[in-house]
Design an enzyme around this catalytic site. Structure first.
Site, PDB file in Angstrom:
ATOM      1  N   SER A 114       0.792  -1.225   0.000  1.00 24.81           N
ATOM      2  CA  SER A 114       0.000   0.000   0.000  1.00 24.81           C
ATOM      3  C   SER A 114       0.829   1.282   0.000  1.00 24.81           C
ATOM      4  CB  SER A 114      -0.959  -0.033   1.190  1.00 24.81           C
ATOM      5  OG  SER A 114      -1.805   1.053   1.136  1.00 24.81           O
ATOM      6  N   HIS A 115       0.701   2.067   1.077  1.00 23.55           N
ATOM      7  CA  HIS A 115       1.353   3.373   1.153  1.00 23.55           C
ATOM      8  C   HIS A 115       2.789   3.267   1.656  1.00 23.55           C
ATOM      9  CE1 HIS A 115      -0.243   2.223   4.971  1.00 23.55           C
ATOM     10  NE2 HIS A 115       0.588   3.054   5.564  1.00 23.55           N
ATOM     11  N   ASP A 279      -2.335   6.552  -3.381  1.00 28.23           N
ATOM     12  CA  ASP A 279      -1.165   5.890  -2.790  1.00 28.23           C
ATOM     13  C   ASP A 279      -0.607   4.775  -3.667  1.00 28.23           C
ATOM     14  OD1 ASP A 279      -3.267   4.133  -2.438  1.00 28.23           O
ATOM     15  OD2 ASP A 279      -2.453   3.320  -0.579  1.00 28.23           O
ATOM     16  N   ASP A 281      -1.047   1.562  -4.036  1.00 24.60           N
ATOM     17  CA  ASP A 281      -1.948   0.632  -4.718  1.00 24.60           C
ATOM     18  C   ASP A 281      -3.272   1.261  -5.132  1.00 24.60           C
ATOM     19  OD1 ASP A 281      -2.620   0.843  -2.024  1.00 24.60           O
ATOM     20  OD2 ASP A 281      -3.540  -1.136  -1.969  1.00 24.60           O
ATOM     21  N   ASP A 283      -5.743   2.859  -3.456  1.00 25.14           N
ATOM     22  CA  ASP A 283      -7.007   2.856  -2.711  1.00 25.14           C
ATOM     23  C   ASP A 283      -7.167   4.057  -1.786  1.00 25.14           C
ATOM     24  OD1 ASP A 283      -5.143   1.984  -0.880  1.00 25.14           O
ATOM     25  OD2 ASP A 283      -6.162   0.099  -0.380  1.00 25.14           O
ATOM     26  N   ARG A 284      -6.075   4.760  -1.484  1.00 27.05           N
ATOM     27  CA  ARG A 284      -6.199   5.945  -0.631  1.00 27.05           C
ATOM     28  C   ARG A 284      -6.354   7.214  -1.470  1.00 27.05           C
ATOM     29  NH1 ARG A 284      -2.454   5.578   4.692  1.00 27.05           N
ATOM     30  NH2 ARG A 284      -3.005   3.460   5.238  1.00 27.05           N
ATOM     31  N   LYS A 378     -11.490   0.464  -0.435  1.00 26.44           N
ATOM     32  CA  LYS A 378     -11.524   1.910  -0.591  1.00 26.44           C
ATOM     33  C   LYS A 378     -10.963   2.241  -1.955  1.00 26.44           C
ATOM     34  CE  LYS A 378      -7.356   2.499   2.278  1.00 26.44           C
ATOM     35  NZ  LYS A 378      -7.157   1.152   2.856  1.00 26.44           N
TER      36      LYS A 378
HETATM   37  C1  G16 Z   1      -4.838  -0.165   5.674  1.00 30.29           C
HETATM   38  C2  G16 Z   1      -6.258  -0.622   5.890  1.00 30.29           C
HETATM   39  C3  G16 Z   1      -7.091   0.518   6.393  1.00 30.29           C
HETATM   40  C4  G16 Z   1      -6.469   1.118   7.650  1.00 30.29           C
HETATM   41  C5  G16 Z   1      -5.037   1.533   7.344  1.00 30.29           C
HETATM   42  C6  G16 Z   1      -4.277   2.033   8.545  1.00 30.29           C
HETATM   43  O1  G16 Z   1      -4.798   0.751   4.623  1.00 30.29           O
HETATM   44  O2  G16 Z   1      -6.796  -1.108   4.688  1.00 30.29           O
HETATM   45  O3  G16 Z   1      -8.373   0.038   6.652  1.00 30.29           O
HETATM   46  O4  G16 Z   1      -7.184   2.220   8.076  1.00 30.29           O
HETATM   47  O5  G16 Z   1      -4.323   0.427   6.853  1.00 30.29           O
HETATM   48  O6  G16 Z   1      -4.089   0.992   9.438  1.00 30.29           O
HETATM   49  P1  G16 Z   1      -3.125   1.131  10.682  1.00 30.29           P
HETATM   50  O7  G16 Z   1      -3.613   2.337  11.424  1.00 30.29           O
HETATM   51  O8  G16 Z   1      -3.316  -0.158  11.420  1.00 30.29           O
HETATM   52  O9  G16 Z   1      -1.725   1.347  10.174  1.00 30.29           O
HETATM   53  P2  G16 Z   1      -3.819   0.525   3.396  1.00 30.29           P
HETATM   54  O10 G16 Z   1      -4.100   1.654   2.472  1.00 30.29           O
HETATM   55  O11 G16 Z   1      -2.456   0.565   4.004  1.00 30.29           O
HETATM   56  O12 G16 Z   1      -4.174  -0.827   2.863  1.00 30.29           O
END
Ligand code: G16
Length: 545
Positions: A114-115, A279, A281, A283-284, A378
């Site tokens: 992801s990010h 981000d 992938d 989704d953000r 998302k």
């Molecule tokens: C993931 C989850 C999200 C979550 C985020 C932050 O996002 O899919 O639902 O809100 O992590 O999680 P944490 O606070 O545990 O780091 P992504 O975009 O990284 O897949």
């Protein structure tokens, strides 16, 4: 078929969203293979593997290509019937979710951290999404973890690299492989949900303009097709549009700290109406107006208040959901407009049941994620299109839209303070002490604010009645404020402590104050209560979003 003897790793428990580790950790012999075999063993499936079909793709970060080839060989050895793969192994997470639903597969494997930064010295990740297109529920990820702890062998075949560039169908060891265009199904869905001709009109006649930062991540091709080719936005304003395996050395997290080029552009004298970023992938999302940042929580609330005016949602809204640390701005919209609202733990997987049961249409999180029932992830580009369509309808600036919203519903001042890479044991101890201390805080007055309630948050899923405990600590204060503590489940180094601050204001004279000033008292209380300075040695957060 080759049966490979292996030894279990004890650290393959999926976090908030799949398994994320450093790339080098994933490159250890058998590490990826063990986890993939555990997915195959644990995933809900028809009676035999030869009826299983899966979507496969990733965000293109370093090791994506290698991992795709490993998974293709293992899928063929495990007797899977069909793999649908994004061209060159690329799929944004929202596109993967859509394809799982469109092709009605038994799920999908998404390769992304992801990010998190990418590259040889960055992070890699893998997650399993279920047949609804959404991240696997906890009982499935727990089963994957159990399988990974007990694994003794995995299956593969000896075969050359598979061509994943040429569109069309081939077979491998009896398994059908279909290479599909990574963008087209997704862009078709977007054109059905949003009024593209209205947005095009606004580009031509209302000077609607967009600067989109793809952060050298997966959304570049999606943005070029949708924003430039289909909607007529200026190509030069799609920045960092070429996907790179290491995201150009950047941190593909769409916030004000990491999307600096975009932020500078939007805060300078630029005439651009909307600034947005997505981000690694896809989704953000981050939404900016001219010199104006929209918190993800406010973005969700604005969407909920205006959703009926958007083409794909004119039939109305069933309900909304937000993760617990997300500000309660969207709750105010739901209460005023009489539709249900839900509070879930952090993690998109918790929205899946509510969406499947049609209890909600829209959902979002403070962590720069918003989405709807169109898929089960998302969706960054979707959020940008929502805002573009809304601006075209209202013919107002981003700032006007948000400020009008505050006038009507009040403002939730909001910030998240992150303390990164804390020693894991220290972070655990801090959290455990805090948990014990919490009940004794009720009624205490600190920095002029009275603590009215403390909660160790747990969630009873209203659909499948599963219980998720230990999902964060909440301190509620008078008149209407919250401090929330959580440990992140997505980091790969040490522990990240997240502190979320929220203060609700309705006084019309106080709606346009400075966020830092408004939250200063809460920030002090948060630090003192958790004893952060003496336990961690940190005097300030590493990142404030
Ligand atoms: C993931 C989850 C999200 C979550 C985020 C932050 O996002 O899919 O639902 O809100 O992590 O999680 P944490 O606070 O545990 O780091 P992504 O975009 O990284 O897949």
């Amino acid at each position: 078929m080759i049966r490979v003897t292996t030894t279990a790793f004890d650290d393959q428990k999926p976090g908030t969203s799949g398994l994320r580790k450093t790339t080098q950790h994933f490159q250890q012999t058998h590490y990826l293979e063990n986890f993939v075999q555990s997915i195959f063993n644990a995933m809900p499936k028809p009676s035999t593997m030869d009826k299983v079909s899966l979507v496969l793709g990733g965000d293109g970060r370093f090791y994506n290509k290698t991992a795709i080839q490993i998974i293709i060989r293992m899928a063929a050895a495990n007797g899977i019937s069909r793999l649908i793969i994004g061209q060159d192994g690329i799929l944004s997470t929202p596109a993967a979710s859509l394809l799982i639903r469109n092709y009605k597969t038994d799920g999908g494997i998404i390769l992304s951290a992801s990010h998190n930064p990418g590259g040889q010295n960055g992070d890699f990740g893998i997650k399993f999404n279920s047949s609804n297109g959404g991240p696997a529920a906890e009982h499935i990820t727990n089963e994957i973890y159990q399988q990974s702890l007990n694994i003794t062998e995995y299956f593969t075949i000896d075969h050359d690299e598979q061509d994943i560039h040429t569109l069309g169908e081939t077979t491998l060891n009896g398994m059908t492989i279909e290479i599909i265009d990574s963008v087209s199904a997704y862009s078709t869905l977007m054109s059905q949900l949003f009024d593209f001709s209205q947005i095009k009109q606004a580009v031509a006649h209302q000077n609607l303009s967009l600067c989109f930062d793809a952060m050298h991540a997966v959304t570049g091709p999606y943005a070029n097709e949708i924003f430039v080719n289909q909607l007529g936005f200026e190509k030069d304003l799609i920045i960092n549009a070429i996907p790179l395996e290491d995201f150009g050395g950047g941190h593909p997290d769409p916030n004000q700290a990491h999307a600096k080029l975009l932020v500078d552009k939007m805060y300078s004298e630029s005439g651009t109406t909307l600034g947005a970023a997505s981000d690694g992938d896809g989704d953000r999302n981050m939404i900016l107006g001219k010199g104006f940042f929209v918190t993800p929580s406010d973005s969700l609330a604005v969407m909920a208040a205006n959703i009926n005016s958007i083409k794909g949602y004119t039939s109305g809204i069933a309900g909304v959901a937000r993760s617990m640390p997300t500000s309660r701005a969207v709750d105010k919209v739901a209460q005023a407009n009489n539709f249900p609202h839900y509070e879930t733990p952090t993690g998109w997987k918790f929205f899946g049941n509510l969406l499947d049961a049609n209890k909600i249409t829209l959902c979002g999180e403070e962590s720069f994620g918003t989405g709807s029932n169109h898929i089960r992830e998302k969706d960054g580009i979707w959020a940008v299109l929502f805002w573009l369509n809304l601006i075209a309808i209202k013919n107002q600036s981003v700032e006007e839209i948000v400020k009008n919203h505050w006038e009507k519903y009040g403002r939730h001042y909001y910030a998240r303070h992150d303390y990164e890479e804390i020693d894991s044991t220290i972070a655990q101890n801090l959290f455990e002490s805090l948990k014990e201390l919490l009940p004794s805080l009720n009624g205490k007055v600190m920095h002029g604010q009275k603590i009215t309630k403390t909660t160790d948050f747990s969630y009873l899923d209203p659909v499948d009645k599963s219980l998720s405990e230990n999902q964060g600590l909440i301190i509620q204060l008078e008149p209407d404020a919250r401090i929330i503590y959580r440990l992140s489940g997505t980091g790969t180094k040490g522990a990240t402590l997240r502190i979320y601050l929220e203060y609700f204001e309705t006084d019309k004279n106080n709606l346009n104050n400075d966020t830092t000033e408004m939250l200063n008292g809460l920030a002090q209380i948060a630090i003192e209560v958790a004893n952060i300075e003496s336990l961690t040695g940190r005097t300030s957060p590493d990142v404030i979003t």
